[in-house]
Write an enzyme that holds these catalytic residues in place. Structure first.
Site, PDB file in Angstrom:
ATOM      1  N   TRP A   1      40.494 -40.291   0.032  1.00  0.00           N
ATOM      2  CA  TRP A   1      39.915 -39.729  -1.280  1.00  0.00           C
ATOM      3  C   TRP A   1      40.637 -37.392  -1.657  1.00  0.00           C
ATOM      4  O   TRP A   1      40.032 -37.361  -1.257  1.00  0.00           O
ATOM      5  CB  TRP A   1      38.612 -39.033  -2.289  1.00  0.00           C
ATOM      6  CG  TRP A   1      38.636 -39.061  -3.036  1.00  0.00           C
ATOM      7  CD1 TRP A   1      38.637 -37.901  -3.950  1.00  0.00           C
ATOM      8  CD2 TRP A   1      37.744 -39.374  -4.391  1.00  0.00           C
ATOM      9  NE1 TRP A   1      38.826 -37.641  -4.427  1.00  0.00           N
ATOM     10  CE2 TRP A   1      37.640 -38.613  -5.465  1.00  0.00           C
ATOM     11  CE3 TRP A   1      37.290 -40.749  -4.121  1.00  0.00           C
ATOM     12  CZ2 TRP A   1      37.434 -38.724  -6.699  1.00  0.00           C
ATOM     13  CZ3 TRP A   1      35.965 -40.488  -5.698  1.00  0.00           C
ATOM     14  CH2 TRP A   1      36.379 -39.988  -6.735  1.00  0.00           C
ATOM     15  N   ASP A   2      42.057 -37.429  -1.937  1.00  0.00           N
ATOM     16  CA  ASP A   2      42.856 -36.169  -2.067  1.00  0.00           C
ATOM     17  C   ASP A   2      42.117 -36.074  -3.077  1.00  0.00           C
ATOM     18  O   ASP A   2      42.100 -36.521  -3.987  1.00  0.00           O
ATOM     19  CB  ASP A   2      44.390 -36.985  -1.590  1.00  0.00           C
ATOM     20  CG  ASP A   2      44.891 -35.450  -1.315  1.00  0.00           C
ATOM     21  OD1 ASP A   2      44.554 -34.069  -0.737  1.00  0.00           O
ATOM     22  OD2 ASP A   2      45.989 -35.089  -0.607  1.00  0.00           O
ATOM     23  N   MET A   3      42.724 -34.329  -3.604  1.00  0.00           N
ATOM     24  CA  MET A   3      42.823 -34.023  -4.145  1.00  0.00           C
ATOM     25  C   MET A   3      43.611 -32.010  -4.049  1.00  0.00           C
ATOM     26  O   MET A   3      43.197 -31.938  -3.200  1.00  0.00           O
ATOM     27  CB  MET A   3      40.946 -32.690  -4.534  1.00  0.00           C
ATOM     28  CG  MET A   3      40.771 -32.403  -6.074  1.00  0.00           C
ATOM     29  SD  MET A   3      41.064 -30.505  -6.192  1.00  0.00           S
ATOM     30  CE  MET A   3      39.731 -30.212  -7.477  1.00  0.00           C
TER      31      MET A   3
ATOM     32  N   CYS B   1      39.642 -35.168   1.385  1.00  0.00           N
ATOM     33  CA  CYS B   1      40.201 -34.864   1.912  1.00  0.00           C
ATOM     34  C   CYS B   1      41.062 -33.638   0.416  1.00  0.00           C
ATOM     35  O   CYS B   1      40.697 -34.153  -0.852  1.00  0.00           O
ATOM     36  CB  CYS B   1      41.829 -35.644   2.133  1.00  0.00           C
ATOM     37  SG  CYS B   1      43.284 -34.543   2.069  1.00  0.00           S
TER      38      CYS B   1
ATOM     39  N   ASP C   1      49.100 -43.800   3.002  1.00  0.00           N
ATOM     40  CA  ASP C   1      48.983 -42.477   2.429  1.00  0.00           C
ATOM     41  C   ASP C   1      49.674 -42.267   0.465  1.00  0.00           C
ATOM     42  O   ASP C   1      50.203 -43.373   0.239  1.00  0.00           O
ATOM     43  CB  ASP C   1      49.372 -40.858   2.916  1.00  0.00           C
ATOM     44  CG  ASP C   1      48.617 -39.898   2.894  1.00  0.00           C
ATOM     45  OD1 ASP C   1      48.701 -39.473   1.709  1.00  0.00           O
ATOM     46  OD2 ASP C   1      47.576 -39.655   3.470  1.00  0.00           O
ATOM     47  N   ASP C   2      50.023 -41.122  -0.186  1.00  0.00           N
ATOM     48  CA  ASP C   2      50.295 -41.412  -1.355  1.00  0.00           C
ATOM     49  C   ASP C   2      52.210 -41.712  -1.400  1.00  0.00           C
ATOM     50  O   ASP C   2      52.503 -41.586  -0.275  1.00  0.00           O
ATOM     51  CB  ASP C   2      51.520 -39.255  -0.906  1.00  0.00           C
ATOM     52  CG  ASP C   2      51.084 -38.835  -2.100  1.00  0.00           C
ATOM     53  OD1 ASP C   2      51.433 -39.894  -3.585  1.00  0.00           O
ATOM     54  OD2 ASP C   2      50.787 -37.841  -2.725  1.00  0.00           O
TER      55      ASP C   2
ATOM     56  N   TRP D   1      45.491 -22.588   3.315  1.00  0.00           N
ATOM     57  CA  TRP D   1      46.194 -23.844   3.000  1.00  0.00           C
ATOM     58  C   TRP D   1      46.673 -23.870   4.799  1.00  0.00           C
ATOM     59  O   TRP D   1      47.421 -23.131   4.864  1.00  0.00           O
ATOM     60  CB  TRP D   1      47.912 -24.203   2.692  1.00  0.00           C
ATOM     61  CG  TRP D   1      47.803 -25.865   2.932  1.00  0.00           C
ATOM     62  CD1 TRP D   1      47.739 -27.497   2.396  1.00  0.00           C
ATOM     63  CD2 TRP D   1      49.926 -25.420   3.265  1.00  0.00           C
ATOM     64  NE1 TRP D   1      48.279 -27.933   3.117  1.00  0.00           N
ATOM     65  CE2 TRP D   1      49.473 -27.501   3.796  1.00  0.00           C
ATOM     66  CE3 TRP D   1      50.181 -25.161   3.613  1.00  0.00           C
ATOM     67  CZ2 TRP D   1      50.804 -27.611   4.338  1.00  0.00           C
ATOM     68  CZ3 TRP D   1      51.217 -25.219   4.672  1.00  0.00           C
ATOM     69  CH2 TRP D   1      51.362 -27.311   4.812  1.00  0.00           C
TER      70      TRP D   1
ATOM     71  N   ASP E   1      45.751 -29.723   7.194  1.00  0.00           N
ATOM     72  CA  ASP E   1      47.031 -30.374   7.106  1.00  0.00           C
ATOM     73  C   ASP E   1      47.902 -29.473   8.349  1.00  0.00           C
ATOM     74  O   ASP E   1      49.343 -30.591   8.316  1.00  0.00           O
ATOM     75  CB  ASP E   1      48.037 -29.777   5.773  1.00  0.00           C
ATOM     76  CG  ASP E   1      47.915 -31.535   4.436  1.00  0.00           C
ATOM     77  OD1 ASP E   1      46.957 -32.203   5.078  1.00  0.00           O
ATOM     78  OD2 ASP E   1      47.913 -30.780   3.681  1.00  0.00           O
TER      79      ASP E   1
ATOM     80  N   ASP F   1       1.043  -1.240   0.355  1.00  0.00           N
ATOM     81  CA  ASP F   1       0.166   0.039   0.231  1.00  0.00           C
ATOM     82  C   ASP F   1       0.680   1.158   0.220  1.00  0.00           C
ATOM     83  O   ASP F   1       0.286   1.890  -0.590  1.00  0.00           O
ATOM     84  CB  ASP F   1      -1.021  -0.136   0.849  1.00  0.00           C
ATOM     85  CG  ASP F   1      -0.035  -0.787   2.502  1.00  0.00           C
ATOM     86  OD1 ASP F   1       0.640  -0.904   2.260  1.00  0.00           O
ATOM     87  OD2 ASP F   1      -0.464  -0.174   3.374  1.00  0.00           O
TER      88      ASP F   1
HETATM   89  C1  DGJ Z   1      48.001 -33.779   0.876  1.00  0.00           C
HETATM   90  C2  DGJ Z   1      46.708 -33.989   2.398  1.00  0.00           C
HETATM   91  O1  DGJ Z   1      46.468 -33.914   2.592  1.00  0.00           O
HETATM   92  C3  DGJ Z   1      47.947 -34.678   2.776  1.00  0.00           C
HETATM   93  O2  DGJ Z   1      47.371 -35.861   3.642  1.00  0.00           O
HETATM   94  C4  DGJ Z   1      48.433 -36.128   2.311  1.00  0.00           C
HETATM   95  O3  DGJ Z   1      47.430 -37.404   2.192  1.00  0.00           O
HETATM   96  C5  DGJ Z   1      48.975 -35.175   0.907  1.00  0.00           C
HETATM   97  N1  DGJ Z   1      47.651 -34.568  -0.043  1.00  0.00           N
HETATM   98  C6  DGJ Z   1      49.506 -36.769   0.409  1.00  0.00           C
HETATM   99  O4  DGJ Z   1      49.929 -36.221  -1.183  1.00  0.00           O
END
Ligand code: DGJ
Length: 731
Positions: free
Chosen positions: A477-479, A526, A366-367, A199, A548, A52
């Site tokens: 599973w990392d990236m 991860c 791990d890696d 990071w 990390d 209104d």
């Molecule tokens: C990054 C991850 O956060 C770490 O914990 C580890 O898995 C490294 N990558 C390995 O490349």
């Protein structure tokens, strides 16, 4: 009934527990936002729209429609009709023009909550109950229908939103922005809280006052990112942990996003959340649809703490899935900080032997176990065993670890490829790239084009071979890099800007395949630490590596910020060695354990090398974790200290739902001279119940005294010391 429609007033009301969300079909058929907040009994709140007061409503006087368009609070504002605030929706029609006009067409209300095609989303259960409203808006000239989907949860102050756009005509149309939610507030008196960082220092809490113009956080990195989390809270200036109004927004998505608050000319706020439209477009051919991911909206009338607990309950019960949803997670030891790339079968078995003696339940490799990977400069994409390193093969290693009584877990980075890999040599076009431009390296790797089914299928078949070759019960599973030169070898030019989103859809598809075919495997997400700590990932994995940075003191901030909207039970948290590998700090082993115990718990150190006294402490830490884990997983979390305001101490609690059991944790970050004790007020207890601390059953205090007067934390000498107290209700 959680959703009602008042035909006379053309008002929809969604009621989620004690929260109302009200919208109205306003004059002209525009869908307007009326109210979002604590529930009210009234059926018709149309007056809030101030129709209104506006002399130029299209139905009565259309001499200045633009004025109406620029002031009406819209549920889903579109571009081009005189609403000069930021739009939620924009198109490019086949003539290259952007104007769009969405008007009400129809609606439906039903019990339950729909799944979203190819996307993660919260779900209703019989226990939670939920009701859904779908409102269809149409743009006749462009032949588009936009279905806005709202769900109100019966027992939680949660409303979720998403949108589906369908081309119902014969001509193609390009979508250039499809946000998931818009909420209009009749005030600009808000603080905006966001979770930002980098990071190793993810999700630091930042709070600032809204001001005229646009304030936003976003990601254009192809992932939700270390830098900005897809979470925002708008709260009253005086809101704190326990008081004040708070509106929390969280995007159930793991790619590019925007979260934006705009203070407009009339000192109101338009809040928007969705897929970032920078470098985004989506071509809709005849009959095709596009689904915008879900936004979770939480209202709290009692501060940030209540908002967080609502998110935690929703995510624990209505987002996280799978066998481990309600289970204690195995206590693991991960070899990353223990060995980095420098390990072999013998070394891993040595770690497993020592871990078994201490009561640790799983070894995670791990890696570095695949291709010929001895550093981060090769082999991603070559998911076959590095036989030279894993002497005897993977099955032998897993069997030996199993014989010691430990489960076995393994690391993958499925979205990546190293230039030095068989995969890249055979399929250079599988990497995301722009022809004629140099590919940017990041951690010496490229990103695979997950929009392509053949790429996903190939990676999956390699992973499957590994998973079927031995008794693997966990995957990390990392990236580890963000996207650049975003181009696909197979998409046509008018679909290249779809790649960012198609990539995320591809990741979701593969995670879905993996978790469906291997339901017994525990998946932990991860991304270079915590760059993909978002609700989208929680839908596939019940836990995510938080950061990390494993230093117990840095983790106080990281875990505090993460707890704004994510449950502690989902936070990957490990005890690591000292001096800490990220910050060089040395902290007591007990404090490292007390801080990690708030999360999924595990160890990330060379157990064969740590001081004997630390090794001896592990069984006690495990016992403690087991004792309190149910409380951490199912109880209510209360933040007491705040390291962003006072970094000399921190404290928090977990209280069982029936308020009979409470865990209190305190960390003295810096010791203070000439002060014997510190007074801390507890939270979340029943004021009328009497409680005793486990170590002194004879001394009882009411919940009221514990919360209003507090307790004296004394006898703590030195920096980085911590203390745990267990309060139980007296019979
Ligand atoms: C990054 C991850 O956060 C770490 O914990 C580890 O898995 C490294 N990558 C390995 O490349």
């Amino acid at each position: 009934m959680s959703v009602t429609y008042n035909e006379n007033a053309k008002i929809f009301r969604l009621r989620a527990k004690d929260t109302d969300y009200i919208l109205k079909i306003a004059p002209g058929g525009y869908l307007a936002h009326v109210y979002f907040g604590k529930k009210v009994p009234d059926e018709d709140l149309t007056y809030l729209l101030r129709l209104d007061e506006n002399p130029f409503t299209p139905e009565t006087n259309n001499r200045d429609k633009a004025c109406y368009m620029d002031t009406l609070p819209f549920e889903y504002p579109c571009f081009g009709l005189g609403d000069y605030r930021e739009a939620a929706f924009r198109i490019m029609d086949e003539n290259g023009m952007s104007t769009c006009d969405l008007r009400y067409l129809s609606h439906r209300i039903y019990r339950g909550k729909p799944a979203l095609d190819g996307l993660p989303a919260t779900f209703a259960t019989e226990d939670s109950g939920a009701e859904t409203l779908e409102v269809v808006l149409e743009d006749k000239p462009a032949a588009l229908e936009v279905t806005l989907i709202y769900t109100a949860f019966d027992k939680l102050d949660v409303i979720t939103r998403s949108a589906i756009v369908k081309n119902v005509g014969k001509r193609p149309c390009t979508l250039t922005r499809v946000y998931s939610a818009c909420v209009e507030f009749d005030t600009h008196e808000f603080d905006m809280i966001t979770l930002n960082g980098s990071w190793a220092r993810e999700r630091a809490v930042e709070r600032c006052r809204l001001h005229h113009g646009k304030q936003s956080v976003d990601s254009m990195r192809g992932e939700s990112s270390h830098q900005n989390n897809p979470f925002t809270a708008l709260c009253s200036h005086t809101a704190d942990e326990d008081t004040g109004e708070v509106y929390g927004f969280n995007f159930v998505y793991s790619g590019n996003f925007i979260s934006q608050a705009e203070v407009t000319q009339h000192k109101k706020t338009r809040y928007l959340m969705g897929i970032n439209d920078l470098d985004f477009s989506w071509l809709l051919e005849e009959g095709e649809s596009f689904t915008a991911p879900e936004v979770v909206m939480v209202y709290s009338d009692s501060g940030l703490g209540k908002m967080s607990r609502t998110f935690h309950d929703l995510y624990r019960n209505n987002l996280i899935r799978g066998e481990y949803k309600d289970k204690r997670r195995p206590i693991l030891i991960n070899n990353w900080e223990a060995t980095y790339f420098d390990f072999n079968t013998e070394k891993l078995i040595d770690i497993a032997k020592e871990a078994a003696k201490s009561g640790i339940e799983m070894l995670v490799m791990d890696d570095g176990w695949f291709g010929h990977r001895d550093s981060d400069n090769s082999s991603l994409g070559d998911w076959f065993v590095y036989e030279k390193k894993l002497d005897g093969g993977l099955k032998y290693l897993v069997d030996e670890v199993n014989k010691l009584g430990l489960k076995f877990g393994i690391w993958f980075e499925p979205e990546m490829v190293s230039p030095d890999s068989q995969l890249f040599k055979e399929h250079p076009d599988w990497a995301i790239q722009v022809p004629g431009r140099e590919l940017t390296l990041c951690r010496e790797q490229y990103v695979l084009d997950y929009s392509r089914k053949e790429v996903r299928d190939h990676i999956y078949s390699m992973m499957k071979k590994i998973l079927d070759s031995a008794n693997i019960e966990y995957i990390k599973w990392d990236m580890n890099r963000q996207l650049t030169e975003v181009g696909s070898a197979v998409l046509p030019s008018n679909r290249q800007r779809e790649l960012w989103h198609r990539y995320v859809l591809g990741v979701y598809e593969l995670m879905d395949r993996l978790t469906t075919e291997y339901p017994h495997i525990l998946l932990e997400n991860c991304s270079g630490g915590g760059a993909r700590f978002d609700p989208g990932m929680l839908y596939y994995s019940p836990q995510i590596w938080c950061s990390d940075d494993t230093d117990a003191i840095e983790r106080l901030k990281i875990q505090y910020g993460t707890s704004m909207c994510y449950p502690c039970s989902a936070m990957g948290a490990h005890v690591s060695d000292c001096p800490n590998h990220t910050v060089g700090r040395s902290t007591p082993f007990s404090t490292r354990g007390n801080v990690a115990m708030v999360g999924t718990f595990g160890y990330e150190l060379d157990i064969t090398k740590i001081p004997q006294q630390d090794r001896d402490a592990i069984p006690g830490q495990i016992e403690q974790f087991n004792k309190y884990n149910a409380l951490v997983r199912t109880g209510d979390h209360y933040r007491i200290g705040n390291m962003f305001e006072d970094n000399t101490w921190d404290a928090w609690m977990f209280v069982s739902k029936d308020k009979s059991d409470a865990l209190f944790e305190f960390v003295q970050v810096i010791g203070r001279p000439n002060e014997r004790s510190r007074r801390i007020k507890l939270k979340g207890l029943d004021p009328d119940k009497y409680y005793y601390e486990e170590s002194d059953p004879d001394f009882k205090l009411s919940g009221a005294a514990l919360m209003q007067c507090g307790i004296n934390i004394g006898g703590i000498w030195g920096d980085y010391q911590s203390k745990i107290m267990h309060f139980m209700a007296a019979e």
